[in-house]
Motif scaffolding. Structure first.
Motif, PDB file in Angstrom:
ATOM      1  N   VAL A   1       0.873  -1.176   0.000  1.00 34.25           N
ATOM      2  CA  VAL A   1       0.000   0.000   0.000  1.00 34.25           C
ATOM      3  C   VAL A   1       0.909   1.225   0.000  1.00 34.25           C
ATOM      4  O   VAL A   1       1.827   1.308   0.816  1.00 34.25           O
ATOM      5  CB  VAL A   1      -0.915  -0.010   1.243  1.00 34.25           C
ATOM      6  CG1 VAL A   1      -1.702   1.286   1.345  1.00 34.25           C
ATOM      7  CG2 VAL A   1      -1.851  -1.215   1.210  1.00 34.25           C
ATOM      8  N   GLN A   2       0.680   2.149  -0.930  1.00 34.61           N
ATOM      9  CA  GLN A   2       1.536   3.327  -1.058  1.00 34.61           C
ATOM     10  C   GLN A   2       0.874   4.374  -1.937  1.00 34.61           C
ATOM     11  O   GLN A   2      -0.096   4.078  -2.633  1.00 34.61           O
ATOM     12  CB  GLN A   2       2.887   2.941  -1.657  1.00 34.61           C
ATOM     13  CG  GLN A   2       2.735   2.291  -3.033  1.00 34.61           C
ATOM     14  CD  GLN A   2       4.006   1.642  -3.512  1.00 34.61           C
ATOM     15  OE1 GLN A   2       4.904   2.362  -3.922  1.00 34.61           O
ATOM     16  NE2 GLN A   2       4.087   0.326  -3.439  1.00 34.61           N
ATOM     17  N   ASP A   3       1.396   5.584  -1.912  1.00 39.56           N
ATOM     18  CA  ASP A   3       0.914   6.629  -2.805  1.00 39.56           C
ATOM     19  C   ASP A   3       1.135   6.182  -4.245  1.00 39.56           C
ATOM     20  O   ASP A   3       2.146   5.555  -4.561  1.00 39.56           O
ATOM     21  CB  ASP A   3       1.655   7.945  -2.569  1.00 39.56           C
ATOM     22  CG  ASP A   3       1.274   8.614  -1.256  1.00 39.56           C
ATOM     23  OD1 ASP A   3       0.183   8.319  -0.738  1.00 39.56           O
ATOM     24  OD2 ASP A   3       2.074   9.420  -0.761  1.00 39.56           O
ATOM     25  N   GLY A   4       0.188   6.481  -5.109  1.00 41.91           N
ATOM     26  CA  GLY A   4       0.305   6.116  -6.513  1.00 41.91           C
ATOM     27  C   GLY A   4      -0.227   4.737  -6.836  1.00 41.91           C
ATOM     28  O   GLY A   4      -0.139   4.276  -7.964  1.00 41.91           O
ATOM     29  N   VAL A   5      -0.784   4.067  -5.823  1.00 43.89           N
ATOM     30  CA  VAL A   5      -1.398   2.747  -6.014  1.00 43.89           C
ATOM     31  C   VAL A   5      -2.850   2.875  -5.565  1.00 43.89           C
ATOM     32  O   VAL A   5      -3.116   3.132  -4.401  1.00 43.89           O
ATOM     33  CB  VAL A   5      -0.672   1.663  -5.182  1.00 43.89           C
ATOM     34  CG1 VAL A   5      -1.390   0.334  -5.269  1.00 43.89           C
ATOM     35  CG2 VAL A   5       0.766   1.528  -5.630  1.00 43.89           C
ATOM     36  N   THR A   6      -3.779   2.724  -6.508  1.00 43.12           N
ATOM     37  CA  THR A   6      -5.191   2.886  -6.155  1.00 43.12           C
ATOM     38  C   THR A   6      -5.817   1.542  -5.823  1.00 43.12           C
ATOM     39  O   THR A   6      -5.325   0.489  -6.212  1.00 43.12           O
ATOM     40  CB  THR A   6      -5.990   3.516  -7.306  1.00 43.12           C
ATOM     41  OG1 THR A   6      -6.022   2.607  -8.406  1.00 43.12           O
ATOM     42  CG2 THR A   6      -5.391   4.831  -7.739  1.00 43.12           C
TER      43      THR A   6
END
Length: 89
Positions: free
Chosen positions: A54-59
């Motif tokens: 889970v991270q920014d840029g992963v929807t």
């Protein structure tokens, strides 16, 4: 029957994919989509023992199924929880 519970899309240049032991195995490129079979606050399980973090840029978009005919719902230990009726989600 295999059911995924959601889907996601990579919105950054690339995202690493890891196996169940945490070893890097490949990347998913920007714009690629993936099915999510389970998740927690750190990982999205994308099938075959693989996961992405889970991270920014992963929807991630949560999904559901609609049962078309009665179907048995089982607990993780294999015992019956209940029967889902046609039309339930």
């Amino acid at each position: 029957m295999t059911v995924h519970i959601g889907k996601g899309e990579v919105r950054k240049d690339e995202v690493n994919v890891y196996d169940k032991n945490g070893r890097f195995i490949r990347t998913i490129k920007k714009g690629q989509q993936y099915k999510v079979y389970s998740y927690d606050n750190k990982r999205y399980a994308i099938g075959g023992g693989e996961y992405i973090e889970v991270q920014d840029g992963v929807t991630y978009v949560f999904g559901w199924i609609t049962v078309k005919e009665p179907m048995t719902l089982y607990r993780p230990d294999g015992t019956v929880e209940r029967t889902l009726n046609a039309g339930e989600q």
